[in-house]
Design a protein around this motif. Structure first.
Motif, short mmCIF file in Angstrom:
data_model
loop_
_atom_site.label_atom_id
_atom_site.label_comp_id
_atom_site.label_asym_id
_atom_site.label_seq_id
_atom_site.Cartn_x
_atom_site.Cartn_y
_atom_site.Cartn_z
N LYS A 14 0.77 -1.06 0.12
CA LYS A 14 0.05 -0.05 0.06
C LYS A 14 0.86 1.14 0.03
O LYS A 14 0.33 2.48 0.32
CB LYS A 14 -0.89 -0.09 1.35
N GLU A 15 2.03 1.30 -0.45
CA GLU A 15 3.04 2.30 -0.16
C GLU A 15 2.78 3.41 -1.04
O GLU A 15 2.59 4.48 -0.72
CB GLU A 15 4.63 1.89 -0.63
N ARG A 16 2.34 2.96 -2.44
CA ARG A 16 1.86 3.79 -3.39
C ARG A 16 0.85 4.62 -2.96
O ARG A 16 1.00 6.04 -3.38
CB ARG A 16 1.86 3.27 -4.80
N ALA A 17 0.05 4.23 -2.76
CA ALA A 17 -1.42 4.76 -2.32
C ALA A 17 -1.29 5.70 -1.14
O ALA A 17 -1.81 6.72 -0.91
CB ALA A 17 -2.47 3.97 -1.92
N PHE A 18 -0.51 5.35 -0.15
CA PHE A 18 -0.11 5.95 1.10
C PHE A 18 0.34 7.36 0.77
O PHE A 18 0.17 8.22 1.02
CB PHE A 18 0.69 5.30 2.24
N LEU A 19 1.81 7.20 -0.24
CA LEU A 19 2.29 8.56 -0.61
C LEU A 19 1.56 9.29 -1.23
O LEU A 19 1.75 10.39 -1.49
CB LEU A 19 3.44 7.85 -1.39
N ALA A 20 0.68 8.67 -2.24
CA ALA A 20 -0.39 9.58 -3.00
C ALA A 20 -1.13 10.31 -1.96
O ALA A 20 -1.50 11.46 -2.29
CB ALA A 20 -1.10 8.71 -3.94
#
Length: 167
Positions: A53-59
């Motif tokens: 979920k890293e990409r969604a968290f950073l977004a």
């Protein structure tokens, strides 16, 4: 988070964070500042990122930071009229009209367009990232597409009118 984890995230996702920040802020320099601030916040504040979920968290962090920047910019007085802005070369000729049309969208609509068409998120995922409902995301996308279609059609019509008058 420890430094190594943040560096790994930076290597993997800094381009995505930069592009999303550009879609909100419309300024490459402010977008670079946003990238730095997002990753600094990861270092300074305790947070847990679930694997996958890293990409969604950073977004989500990027969207929130950019919204804060836009809110702060509204409170500041505008720059003087005679201040010269550096001209950015267009990376692909022929896309200037599309870039101008995308820039005319609201920041919320630009973010939805970017997350859907470039990053490949679904409406439900975008809704979680931006903190709106999925129907709100679809509404933003539909309005953005309609606005882009109308603007690009108008520009093509203007070009055709100019070319027929030149003959």
């Amino acid at each position: 988070m420890d430094r190594e984890q943040v560096l790994q995230l930076y290597d993997a996702y800094s381009d995505d964070v930069y592009r999303l920040a550009c879609s909100y802020l419309l300024d490459p320099h402010n977008a670079q500042d946003a990238v730095q601030e997002v990753f600094l916040r990861l270092l300074e504040r305790p947070c847990t990122i679930h694997p996958g979920k890293e990409r969604a968290f950073l977004a989500r962090v990027t969207a929130n930071y950019c919204k804060d920047c836009l809110r702060r910019a509204k409170r500041r007085p505008p720059p003087p009229e005679n201040a010269a802005e550096p001209a950015e070369p267009d990376p692909a000729p022929g896309r200037a009209e599309l870039r101008a049309a995308l820039d005319s969208l609201t920041p919320a609509a630009r973010a939805a367009v970017y997350l859907h068409y470039y990053a490949g998120y679904s409406a439900v995922q975008i809704a979680r990232i931006l903190g709106v409902t999925p129907s709100g995301v679809w509404m933003r996308l539909n309005r953005a597409r309609a606005q882009l279609r109308a603007q690009l059609k108008e520009e093509n019509r203007d070009e055709n009118d100019v070319s027929t008058h030149d003959v």
